[in-house]
Design an enzyme around this catalytic site. Sequence first.
Site, mmCIF file in Angstrom:
data_model
loop_
_atom_site.group_PDB
_atom_site.id
_atom_site.type_symbol
_atom_site.label_atom_id
_atom_site.label_comp_id
_atom_site.label_asym_id
_atom_site.label_seq_id
_atom_site.Cartn_x
_atom_site.Cartn_y
_atom_site.Cartn_z
ATOM 1 N N SER A 267 0.834 -1.190 0.006
ATOM 2 C CA SER A 267 0.002 0.060 0.083
ATOM 3 C C SER A 267 0.914 1.200 0.095
ATOM 4 C CB SER A 267 -0.734 0.195 1.258
ATOM 5 O OG SER A 267 -1.552 1.203 1.317
ATOM 6 N N CYS A 268 1.985 1.286 0.768
ATOM 7 C CA CYS A 268 2.613 2.523 1.259
ATOM 8 C C CYS A 268 3.487 3.247 0.070
ATOM 9 C CB CYS A 268 3.361 2.588 2.432
ATOM 10 S SG CYS A 268 2.320 2.427 3.867
ATOM 11 N N PHE A 269 4.225 2.378 -0.752
ATOM 12 C CA PHE A 269 5.201 3.031 -1.568
ATOM 13 C C PHE A 269 4.305 3.316 -2.942
ATOM 14 C CE2 PHE A 269 9.564 0.832 -0.348
ATOM 15 C CZ PHE A 269 9.423 1.550 0.779
ATOM 16 N N LYS A 271 0.981 3.977 -3.173
ATOM 17 C CA LYS A 271 0.347 5.270 -2.929
ATOM 18 C C LYS A 271 1.129 6.539 -2.542
ATOM 19 C CE LYS A 271 -2.045 5.213 1.082
ATOM 20 N NZ LYS A 271 -1.767 6.694 1.627
ATOM 21 N N ASP A 272 2.214 6.356 -1.706
ATOM 22 C CA ASP A 272 2.944 7.596 -1.446
ATOM 23 C C ASP A 272 3.394 8.121 -2.480
ATOM 24 O OD1 ASP A 272 1.661 7.086 0.927
ATOM 25 O OD2 ASP A 272 3.491 6.523 1.985
#
Length: 430
Positions: A267-269, A271-272
């Site tokens: 999710s993080c990489f 999306k960010d």
Amino acid sequence: MRISIIGSGYVGTTIAACFADMGHEVVNVDIDEEIVAAINSGKSPIHEPGLDDLIATHGGDMLTATTDYDDVLDTEITFLALPTPSREDGSIDTSIIEAAAESLGGTLQDKDGDHVVVTKSTVIPTTTTETLAPIIEAASGKTLGDNLHVAMNPEFLREGTAVEDFLDPDKVVFGAESDTALDTLHGVFEPLIEQTDPAIVDTGIEEAEMIKYANNGFLAAKVSLINDIGNICKEYGVDAYEVADAIGLDNRISARFLRSGLGWGGSCFPKDTAAIKSAAREQGYEPRMLDAATEINDRQPVRLLSLLDNHVDVAGERVAVLGLSFKPGTDDIRNSRAIPVIEGLNKRGATVVAYDPVATENMRERFPDIKYADSPKAALDDASAALVITDWPEIADLDDEFDTMSTPVVIDGRHAIDRRDGIVYEGLTW
């Protein structure tokens, strides 16, 4: 201290259990009655190593869950830990956290004394002060800086090691513009700070928001850079892992995040990096380095399939896909490298047989028509090729199981399998 957390997803549940383990009284507010019931009965609603034990110990006691925002009134500080998903253009959708901020503000109308509201979700700079704070102010009838205080406390949790990351952090970042907010945050984290002595970063709210994006953007770029170098190594027959071992000895580089292969997911990489690129373009800046990091990452599954094409025409053939989650230790398939690989195999007319120790049911929702095996061996039996996508221990330990393949072609995307006689082995970047 009495703490409330709005949201009981991956981040909210993890920090709630960890805060309870630190000795705080924690209430988790969520709209999902099944999740609330699970936490109160001592069961974790998500798969995360170490979380089951914490919730079994504290659920229904130091940690309670509820659907009622009024329970926030008995707490001193509220963390907003809600999804900020990507829109189609890469920008973040703050509608969920905005709705929670409005509900929280309405509840705080009845609160006497100070209350601190902390953004835990990943949001672009100015979101806390220019979007969330005005919503809470208007709904609560309170004045920011008087009895109402806002702050930002970004999380740096990795799925699969989230509990360990929280309880033994490299750094803790406090973004605040009032002494009350900063002192309250320090009070929440005091047991952890005394025990682990992490670096403490006291900064502004916008700086704290940006630190999270800078952190993930840098790591995403580092992974893509080592993959770019690894791809060049592959062209020259050079072992990228020996190269990485050597450059990792330079303390300016370090060995962390130098494992070249299929790239990053989760999710993080994704999306960010998408969010900060979108935010940059809104300001008129073209983030070419982050664009390149994303492009290289998207290219790695294509390169894996091209290596497969060099050895086997998979049309009508059984192909084992080993690993479905985006990394070991989680059942999360968001942006898993297995997804473009399976899509590519389907386009080639292969019969896909997939295995993962925990993520099968999640992937079955995405690909209901492929076959799923209950063990790596079952996936490999009579297969014409095997693709290693996730380096789970039970996959990395495979050896004789490859001998049951009809043609033992192994394309390894994670440097997980030992090269040996009897199999045709290709590493993605080595």
